[in-house]
Design a protein around this motif. Structure first.
Motif: not given
Length: 314
Positions: A67-94
């Motif tokens: 593994p290579n350290i990428v720091w916050m890259k995974n989290y930035v991608t999740l919230f700003f570049d992963d539309d399906i994750f945002l849909v998943a969050c909405k469905n989970t909260f509903i």
């Protein structure tokens, strides 16, 4: 001088506390030996995996390369570049907002009702209500009930009544998937928390109700709020944690009924997203970031529920 004095006092208090802890451990060494195996297993299989998952979430680990350290890259991608994750969050909260409180309240009300029954009848009714949560045939029953062809019970009844002309593709239509999965989840939600509520109701000292009547408690609802709920706070807390865990961990029902992924991602949840990247794509760093977000959401929800329950009867 004042600062040095305060530091000495703090060090003295800390030393005194350490000495007291060591003395207490020596006096109760048998208890520590008995609880030791559980603490060891809990640490190895719960605490260590959680910590490792959090650490791996800051890397691009794929199970093949170091593994290579990428720091916050995974989290930035999740919230700003992963539309399906945002849909998943909405469905989970509903889902969590509907199923969590509804299953919790339903479990308590059913347990409260069963507690009023005679002992022999109570055991039978408890088994009847608890059976769907442990039955492996639940998905088969609901899959048959809402089958997409004319042999499905729902389609057959609606066509016979003249309400519809053609079969409804229940689990292939985004309009029906989420509501049906919520209904099935509620049907199977009378599980461990339901049994804990029954145990809590059975353990209430009946003299408290007599004392309450003397103090001015006039009806069953006042008994519920001022006596019953405060007397079973541990069971209420346990049931809340189980309901929250079940509602945010929702995913298996959708997979069993609507497949993976569901049509148009209409019931895609964080658990599905985690399974996708962790179990199929083997992007372990990215999936660990998803797991960490879900873990933090569940911790926050548990803290909120604990604060609410702590105020019962006050």
């Amino acid at each position: 001088m004042a600062t040095a004095t305060k530091k000495k006092q703090a060090a003295s208090r800390e030393l005194t506390m350490t000495q007291w802890k060591l003395k207490e451990m020596k006096q109760n060494w048998i208890a520590y030996i008995m609880v030791g195996p559980y603490m060891l297993l809990f640490t190895l299989f719960t605490i260590v995996p959680v910590v490792m998952s959090i650490l791996i979430s800051f890397t691009d680990f794929n199970m093949l390369e170091f593994p290579n350290i990428v720091w916050m890259k995974n989290y930035v991608t999740l919230f700003f570049d992963d539309d399906i994750f945002l849909v998943a969050c909405k469905n989970t909260f509903i889902f969590a907002a509907i199923v969590g409180p509804a299953s919790y309240i339903m479990s308590f009300l059913v347990a409260w009702f069963i507690n009023e029954l005679p002992p022999k009848v109570r055991a039978l009714v408890t088994l009847i209500f608890y059976a769907p949560s442990i039955s492996g045939q639940v998905y088969l029953i609901w899959g048959t009930l809402f089958s997409s062809d004319s042999y499905g019970w729902a389609n057959a009844i609606l066509m016979e009544l003249g309400i519809i002309d053609t079969e409804i593709l229940w689990f292939q239509d985004a309009k029906y998937v989420m509501p049906l999965c919520i209904i099935v989840s509620l049907w199977t939600s009378l599980g461990t928390s339901f049994l804990s509520f029954i145990a809590g109701l059975q353990g209430i000292d009946h003299s408290l109700f007599e004392a309450g009547a003397v103090d001015g408690v006039k009806n069953r609802w006042q008994e519920l709020y001022y006596i019953t709920l405060p007397s079973m706070k541990p069971q209420l807390m346990f049931g809340a944690i189980m309901s929250i865990t079940g509602s945010f961990g929702f995913g298996g029902i959708v997979t069993a009924l609507a497949g993976f992924p569901s049509v148009d991602y209409c019931a895609h949840t964080i658990m599905h997203h985690l399974e996708d990247y962790g179990g199929q794509r083997y992007e372990i760093g990215y999936s660990s970031a998803i797991a960490t977000i879900l873990f933090l959401i569940m911790i926050g929800a548990n803290m909120l529920v604990k604060k609410i329950i702590s105020k019962l009867g006050t």
